[in-house]
Design a protein around this motif. Structure first.
Motif, PDB file in Angstrom:
ATOM      1  N   SER A  35      52.308  40.103  49.972  1.00 24.30           N
ATOM      2  CA  SER A  35      51.413  41.206  49.929  1.00 24.30           C
ATOM      3  C   SER A  35      49.811  40.829  49.643  1.00 24.30           C
ATOM      4  CB  SER A  35      51.973  42.113  49.161  1.00 24.30           C
ATOM      5  OG  SER A  35      51.981  41.554  47.616  1.00 24.30           O
ATOM      6  N   GLY A  36      49.750  39.645  49.563  1.00 28.95           N
ATOM      7  CA  GLY A  36      48.139  39.244  49.072  1.00 28.95           C
ATOM      8  C   GLY A  36      47.135  39.524  50.076  1.00 28.95           C
ATOM      9  N   ARG A  37      46.037  39.618  49.335  1.00 26.92           N
ATOM     10  CA  ARG A  37      45.015  40.190  50.295  1.00 26.92           C
ATOM     11  C   ARG A  37      43.962  38.949  50.433  1.00 26.92           C
ATOM     12  NH1 ARG A  37      42.797  45.710  47.646  1.00 26.92           N
ATOM     13  NH2 ARG A  37      41.910  45.644  49.769  1.00 26.92           N
ATOM     14  N   SER A  38      43.999  38.086  49.872  1.00 26.41           N
ATOM     15  CA  SER A  38      43.279  36.806  50.045  1.00 26.41           C
ATOM     16  C   SER A  38      43.666  35.560  51.104  1.00 26.41           C
ATOM     17  CB  SER A  38      42.789  36.349  48.711  1.00 26.41           C
ATOM     18  OG  SER A  38      42.277  36.914  48.019  1.00 26.41           O
ATOM     19  N   LEU A  39      42.726  34.981  51.360  1.00 25.23           N
ATOM     20  CA  LEU A  39      43.398  33.613  52.187  1.00 25.23           C
ATOM     21  C   LEU A  39      42.301  32.184  51.920  1.00 25.23           C
ATOM     22  CD1 LEU A  39      43.047  35.575  55.727  1.00 25.23           C
ATOM     23  CD2 LEU A  39      45.119  35.010  54.556  1.00 25.23           C
ATOM     24  N   ILE A  40      43.101  31.247  52.338  1.00 33.59           N
ATOM     25  CA  ILE A  40      42.184  30.084  52.384  1.00 33.59           C
ATOM     26  C   ILE A  40      41.421  30.116  53.692  1.00 33.59           C
ATOM     27  CG2 ILE A  40      42.330  27.762  52.383  1.00 33.59           C
ATOM     28  CD1 ILE A  40      44.546  27.766  50.632  1.00 33.59           C
ATOM     29  N   ARG A  41      40.344  29.877  53.660  1.00 34.26           N
ATOM     30  CA  ARG A  41      39.601  30.008  54.998  1.00 34.26           C
ATOM     31  C   ARG A  41      39.890  28.729  55.900  1.00 34.26           C
ATOM     32  NH1 ARG A  41      39.143  35.212  54.684  1.00 34.26           N
ATOM     33  NH2 ARG A  41      37.795  36.001  53.329  1.00 34.26           N
ATOM     34  N   ALA A  42      39.517  28.762  57.026  1.00 34.63           N
ATOM     35  CA  ALA A  42      39.917  27.638  57.943  1.00 34.63           C
ATOM     36  C   ALA A  42      39.154  26.349  57.437  1.00 34.63           C
ATOM     37  CB  ALA A  42      39.622  27.903  59.502  1.00 34.63           C
ATOM     38  N   ASN A  43      37.965  26.419  56.663  1.00 30.36           N
ATOM     39  CA  ASN A  43      37.096  25.604  56.199  1.00 30.36           C
ATOM     40  C   ASN A  43      37.455  25.342  54.828  1.00 30.36           C
ATOM     41  OD1 ASN A  43      36.410  27.729  54.529  1.00 30.36           O
ATOM     42  ND2 ASN A  43      34.474  27.676  55.312  1.00 30.36           N
ATOM     43  N   GLY A  44      38.544  25.549  54.515  1.00 32.07           N
ATOM     44  CA  GLY A  44      39.202  25.041  53.296  1.00 32.07           C
ATOM     45  C   GLY A  44      39.070  25.671  51.922  1.00 32.07           C
ATOM     46  N   TYR A  45      38.114  26.772  52.099  1.00 27.99           N
ATOM     47  CA  TYR A  45      37.577  27.565  50.936  1.00 27.99           C
ATOM     48  C   TYR A  45      38.479  28.889  50.493  1.00 27.99           C
ATOM     49  CZ  TYR A  45      33.363  24.780  50.915  1.00 27.99           C
ATOM     50  OH  TYR A  45      32.390  23.485  50.726  1.00 27.99           O
ATOM     51  N   LEU A  46      38.556  29.069  49.372  1.00 25.72           N
ATOM     52  CA  LEU A  46      39.072  30.126  48.855  1.00 25.72           C
ATOM     53  C   LEU A  46      38.229  30.984  48.083  1.00 25.72           C
ATOM     54  CD1 LEU A  46      41.853  31.973  47.732  1.00 25.72           C
ATOM     55  CD2 LEU A  46      41.696  30.328  46.008  1.00 25.72           C
ATOM     56  N   TYR A  47      38.105  32.548  48.464  1.00 23.20           N
ATOM     57  CA  TYR A  47      37.083  33.150  47.795  1.00 23.20           C
ATOM     58  C   TYR A  47      37.645  34.047  46.713  1.00 23.20           C
ATOM     59  CZ  TYR A  47      34.090  32.382  51.848  1.00 23.20           C
ATOM     60  OH  TYR A  47      33.220  31.562  52.617  1.00 23.20           O
ATOM     61  N   LEU A  48      37.153  33.878  45.548  1.00 24.74           N
ATOM     62  CA  LEU A  48      37.600  34.601  44.420  1.00 24.74           C
ATOM     63  C   LEU A  48      36.689  35.794  44.385  1.00 24.74           C
ATOM     64  CD1 LEU A  48      37.590  32.363  41.166  1.00 24.74           C
ATOM     65  CD2 LEU A  48      39.534  32.961  42.600  1.00 24.74           C
ATOM     66  N   PRO A  49      37.545  36.938  44.542  1.00 23.42           N
ATOM     67  CA  PRO A  49      36.675  38.426  44.548  1.00 23.42           C
ATOM     68  C   PRO A  49      35.752  38.853  43.615  1.00 23.42           C
ATOM     69  CG  PRO A  49      39.084  38.669  45.043  1.00 23.42           C
ATOM     70  CD  PRO A  49      38.872  37.169  44.437  1.00 23.42           C
ATOM     71  N   SER A  50      34.745  39.202  43.670  1.00 24.08           N
ATOM     72  CA  SER A  50      33.908  39.585  42.610  1.00 24.08           C
ATOM     73  C   SER A  50      34.397  40.277  41.475  1.00 24.08           C
ATOM     74  CB  SER A  50      32.418  40.375  43.018  1.00 24.08           C
ATOM     75  OG  SER A  50      32.868  41.778  43.683  1.00 24.08           O
ATOM     76  N   ALA A  51      35.170  41.071  41.691  1.00 19.71           N
ATOM     77  CA  ALA A  51      35.996  41.869  40.404  1.00 19.71           C
ATOM     78  C   ALA A  51      36.676  40.781  39.651  1.00 19.71           C
ATOM     79  CB  ALA A  51      36.832  42.944  40.822  1.00 19.71           C
ATOM     80  N   VAL A  52      37.270  39.782  40.211  1.00 17.56           N
ATOM     81  CA  VAL A  52      37.897  38.716  39.555  1.00 17.56           C
ATOM     82  C   VAL A  52      36.973  37.958  38.813  1.00 17.56           C
ATOM     83  CG1 VAL A  52      39.305  36.779  39.787  1.00 17.56           C
ATOM     84  CG2 VAL A  52      39.868  38.695  41.079  1.00 17.56           C
ATOM     85  N   ARG A  53      35.811  37.554  39.428  1.00 16.94           N
ATOM     86  CA  ARG A  53      34.875  36.669  38.781  1.00 16.94           C
ATOM     87  C   ARG A  53      34.244  37.573  37.811  1.00 16.94           C
ATOM     88  NH1 ARG A  53      32.844  36.265  44.270  1.00 16.94           N
ATOM     89  NH2 ARG A  53      30.923  37.180  43.678  1.00 16.94           N
ATOM     90  N   ARG A  54      33.916  38.514  37.730  1.00 21.89           N
ATOM     91  CA  ARG A  54      33.262  39.546  36.671  1.00 21.89           C
ATOM     92  C   ARG A  54      34.367  39.764  35.560  1.00 21.89           C
ATOM     93  NH1 ARG A  54      32.595  43.781  39.536  1.00 21.89           N
ATOM     94  NH2 ARG A  54      34.338  44.836  38.870  1.00 21.89           N
ATOM     95  N   ASP A  55      35.488  39.778  35.828  1.00 18.44           N
ATOM     96  CA  ASP A  55      36.687  40.087  34.737  1.00 18.44           C
ATOM     97  C   ASP A  55      36.896  38.834  33.977  1.00 18.44           C
ATOM     98  OD1 ASP A  55      36.701  42.602  35.643  1.00 18.44           O
ATOM     99  OD2 ASP A  55      39.111  42.357  36.410  1.00 18.44           O
ATOM    100  N   CYS A  56      36.725  37.601  34.612  1.00 14.60           N
ATOM    101  CA  CYS A  56      36.796  36.182  34.035  1.00 14.60           C
ATOM    102  C   CYS A  56      35.533  35.819  33.591  1.00 14.60           C
ATOM    103  CB  CYS A  56      37.606  35.422  34.919  1.00 14.60           C
ATOM    104  SG  CYS A  56      39.240  35.852  35.503  1.00 14.60           S
ATOM    105  N   ASN A  57      34.420  36.340  33.708  1.00 17.30           N
ATOM    106  CA  ASN A  57      33.095  35.776  33.144  1.00 17.30           C
ATOM    107  C   ASN A  57      32.840  34.485  34.021  1.00 17.30           C
ATOM    108  OD1 ASN A  57      32.493  38.023  31.585  1.00 17.30           O
ATOM    109  ND2 ASN A  57      34.150  37.016  29.816  1.00 17.30           N
TER     110      ASN A  57
END
Length: 161
Positions: free
Chosen positions: A97-119
């Protein structure tokens, strides 16, 4: 405080004692002395079988990359990942049920809401701590790691005259 004691034994490596836990190996050694060492009062039982870690830098779009760590977990671009915030730390788990993926280039994107909540900010270095047996990665800001190391053994970080 527990001590590791090195006691010479004719023709054997020094004996290391950890409150009754004894281990010897054959080896020539003629040194003696005490090496101070302190364990926590009790080492907690943990379900973490193995902990694998890597560092990464968070870019301005929230990209984290460490192909070797994701490969070790067998995470691919076909896997869906769930990213939650637990105690101000991003926690990443494989989930249908996850909404994130590891991109083909090997990167994972942390959503902006997660980055904001974690400073977490662009350019910040983080520790990626993975427990393969639990199929989880926890992202720690290096500042938090430094704080934990300081709190755990403050005296080793103090300047000596």
């Amino acid at each position: 405080m527990h001590d590791i004691r090195r006691e010479p034994d004719r023709g054997r490596e020094p004996v290391l004692q950890f409150d009754g836990l004894l281990h010897t190996r054959k080896r020539r050694a003629k040194t003696a002395g005490t090496v101070p060492f302190q364990f926590p009062a009790e080492l907690p039982a943990t379900p973490i079988d193995e902990l694998v870690h890597a560092t990464a830098a968070l870019d301005n779009r929230g990209r984290l990359g460490n192909k070797s760590l994701f490969r070790l977990l067998s995470w691919t671009s076909a896997d869906r990942l769930q990213i939650t915030v637990e105690g101000q730390l991003p926690v990443i788990r494989r989930s249908q049920s996850g909404r994130s993926l590891i991109r083909a280039n090997g990167y994972l994107y942390l959503p902006s809401a997660v980055r904001r909540d974690c400073n977490l900010t662009a350019g910040e270095r983080v520790l990626l701590a993975a427990a393969p047996a639990l199929d989880v990665v926890v992202v720690y800001p290096l500042q938090a790691v430094a704080g934990a190391l300081w709190a755990y053994r403050r005296h080793v970080w103090e300047r000596k005259p």
